[in-house]
Design a protein around this motif. Structure first.
Motif, PDB file in Angstrom:
ATOM      1  N   TYR A  37      41.855  39.254  31.771  1.00 13.49           N
ATOM      2  CA  TYR A  37      42.343  37.992  31.244  1.00 13.49           C
ATOM      3  C   TYR A  37      41.912  37.897  29.780  1.00 13.49           C
ATOM      4  O   TYR A  37      40.984  38.577  29.357  1.00 13.49           O
ATOM      5  CB  TYR A  37      41.764  36.810  32.020  1.00 13.49           C
ATOM      6  N   SER A  50      46.688  43.263  35.898  1.00 15.07           N
ATOM      7  CA  SER A  50      45.847  43.391  37.082  1.00 15.07           C
ATOM      8  C   SER A  50      46.185  44.681  37.805  1.00 15.07           C
ATOM      9  O   SER A  50      47.280  45.240  37.638  1.00 15.07           O
ATOM     10  CB  SER A  50      46.019  42.183  38.008  1.00 15.07           C
ATOM     11  N   TYR A  94      38.352  39.080  29.227  1.00 15.36           N
ATOM     12  CA  TYR A  94      37.451  38.932  30.365  1.00 15.36           C
ATOM     13  C   TYR A  94      37.895  39.818  31.527  1.00 15.36           C
ATOM     14  O   TYR A  94      39.087  39.881  31.856  1.00 15.36           O
ATOM     15  CB  TYR A  94      37.435  37.488  30.852  1.00 15.36           C
ATOM     16  N   ASN A  96      37.879  40.488  35.542  1.00 18.43           N
ATOM     17  CA  ASN A  96      37.881  39.662  36.738  1.00 18.43           C
ATOM     18  C   ASN A  96      38.016  40.549  37.968  1.00 18.43           C
ATOM     19  O   ASN A  96      38.739  41.543  37.943  1.00 18.43           O
ATOM     20  CB  ASN A  96      39.049  38.676  36.672  1.00 18.43           C
ATOM     21  N   ARG A 103      35.473  35.469  43.837  1.00 18.49           N
ATOM     22  CA  ARG A 103      36.066  35.802  42.540  1.00 18.49           C
ATOM     23  C   ARG A 103      34.949  35.824  41.505  1.00 18.49           C
ATOM     24  O   ARG A 103      34.153  34.884  41.427  1.00 18.49           O
ATOM     25  CB  ARG A 103      37.127  34.762  42.160  1.00 18.49           C
ATOM     26  N   TRP A 105      33.618  36.969  37.346  1.00 17.85           N
ATOM     27  CA  TRP A 105      34.002  37.140  35.949  1.00 17.85           C
ATOM     28  C   TRP A 105      32.905  37.871  35.175  1.00 17.85           C
ATOM     29  O   TRP A 105      31.717  37.695  35.442  1.00 17.85           O
ATOM     30  CB  TRP A 105      34.223  35.777  35.292  1.00 17.85           C
TER      31      TRP A 105
END
Length: 115
Positions: A37, A50, A94, A96, A103, A105
């Protein structure tokens, strides 16, 4: 718990290339989705790309044909190869990870595209 550590950000000129990496450690389920992200100045965080643990990929329209996401499952590491960079790609990137445990980060790495 999962820890994500990004590396490889920096300053690059327009048209240049850069590769960022994300190393994951901790309790990671065999099936998971990792992603990049970014959040530019004054903008909301957005999905860049992703990749699932099976290798399926997804890209934002703005980076298709320029960015390539990949991963090394044996090393729990994900990469984002960024080519033909534009000033509008400037952002904090970022890492992820989504797994059965939740989830997670990373702390982010700055990518600046400027002459």
């Amino acid at each position: 718990q999962v820890q994500l550590v990004e590396s490889g950000g920096g300053l690059v000129q327009p048209g240049g290339s850069l590769r960022v990496s994300c190393a994951a450690s901790g309790s990671i389920s065999s099936f998971n989705v990792m992603g990049w992200y970014r959040q530019g100045p004054g903008k909301q965080r957005e999905l860049v790309a992703s990749i699932t643990s099976a290798g399926s990929t997804n890209y934002a329209d703005s980076v298709k044909g320029r960015f390539t996401i990949s991963r090394d499952n044996a090393r729990n590491t994900m990469y984002l190869q960024m080519n033909s960079l534009k000033p509008e790609d400037t952002a904090v990137y970022y890492c992820n990870l989504i797994s059965r445990g939740g989830r997670f980060w990373g702390q982010g790495t700055q990518v600046t595209v400027s002459s």
